[in-house]
Design a protein around this motif. Sequence first.
Motif, PDB file in Angstrom:
ATOM      1  N   ARG A 201       0.842  -1.196   0.000  1.00 29.72           N
ATOM      2  CA  ARG A 201       0.000   0.000   0.000  1.00 29.72           C
ATOM      3  C   ARG A 201       0.877   1.245   0.000  1.00 29.72           C
ATOM      4  N   TYR A 202       0.375   2.282  -0.655  1.00 26.36           N
ATOM      5  CA  TYR A 202       1.098   3.542  -0.783  1.00 26.36           C
ATOM      6  C   TYR A 202       0.420   4.591   0.086  1.00 26.36           C
ATOM      7  N   GLN A 203       1.224   5.310   0.853  1.00 28.25           N
ATOM      8  CA  GLN A 203       0.699   6.280   1.800  1.00 28.25           C
ATOM      9  C   GLN A 203       1.496   7.578   1.747  1.00 28.25           C
ATOM     10  N   THR A 204       0.911   8.621   2.306  1.00 28.53           N
ATOM     11  CA  THR A 204       1.640   9.858   2.533  1.00 28.53           C
ATOM     12  C   THR A 204       2.539   9.654   3.751  1.00 28.53           C
TER      13      THR A 204
ATOM     14  N   GLY B 205       0.698   8.902   6.844  1.00 32.01           N
ATOM     15  CA  GLY B 205      -0.037   7.667   7.018  1.00 32.01           C
ATOM     16  C   GLY B 205      -1.379   7.601   6.325  1.00 32.01           C
ATOM     17  N   HIS B 206      -1.670   8.569   5.445  1.00 33.64           N
ATOM     18  CA  HIS B 206      -2.941   8.563   4.715  1.00 33.64           C
ATOM     19  C   HIS B 206      -2.767   7.914   3.336  1.00 33.64           C
ATOM     20  N   TYR B 207      -3.879   7.493   2.770  1.00 32.23           N
ATOM     21  CA  TYR B 207      -3.859   6.887   1.437  1.00 32.23           C
ATOM     22  C   TYR B 207      -3.266   7.862   0.419  1.00 32.23           C
ATOM     23  N   CYS B 208      -2.388   7.347  -0.456  1.00 30.04           N
ATOM     24  CA  CYS B 208      -1.763   8.164  -1.498  1.00 30.04           C
ATOM     25  C   CYS B 208      -2.128   7.588  -2.863  1.00 30.04           C
TER      26      CYS B 208
ATOM     27  N   GLU C 186       4.368   0.782   1.913  1.00 31.09           N
ATOM     28  CA  GLU C 186       4.409  -0.170   3.015  1.00 31.09           C
ATOM     29  C   GLU C 186       4.273  -1.584   2.472  1.00 31.09           C
TER      30      GLU C 186
END
Length: 254
Positions: free
Chosen positions: A183-186, A189-192, A219
């Motif tokens: 998963r890809y995040q900022t 820790g938010h969705y990117c 992640e």
Amino acid sequence: MHRPTAWPTRLLRLFRLGVHVLRGIWLVATRYPHLSQPARAVLTQRWSCHLLHILAIKVRVNGKAPGVYPANTLVVANHISWLDIFALNSVTVSRFVAKKELLGWPVAGYLVKNAGTLFIDRNNRRDASRVNEQLAEALKNGGCMAVFPEATTSEGLSLLPFKPSLFESARLAHATVQPVAIRYQTPGGHYCAAAAYAGDTSFWQSMNLILATRAMVVELVYTEAIPPYDTALATRFQLSETARDTINQAMGFS
């Protein structure tokens, strides 16, 4: 909402990326043929880490990774972006199975072909049998192979159904199956969404989105592996379902 990077920053990243890709072509053409597979794995890992660094992408690992090049292991992961390959290779190096259309990509086609990628014709159901035999042989010979069972990319907000066909190779080789959730995040820790390479998004549009993003975190969640004695007794459908359920839980979708 974070402001996009300035144009000079994007151009600098693009220039550095171009130089890095050219270096990759040189390494594959000149050094790869003379190296053992473990040595190739180390080189690939370093190259992938540097590529992610150029794009300001940090890798965060959860769970226990099986090592740089674990023998007789089939890595299976959800698929969001062309970055997935480099993210996985920055931790656990694998030879991938990719759709045959990738062979026609300029530069990328040359790189992946000479890095040991296996190609499958998704429009020909019979081709899975051929690829399974090649996968199983590579696994039996101590290889670490990787597949994306969704067979396409998603936005990363849900998990698509898994195609079970290539799990047959793990059964044939009595291999370990290692599910990995991506998963890809900022950084917060938010969705990117910038990494997603799905739908009608072109490669250049995807690249622009990534270059415009100040920083990103990918992640990798290494879940509990399915051991060889379990893969030998299960059907490919059971292996596919188990791997999907494990990744689904790691992504927090259930």
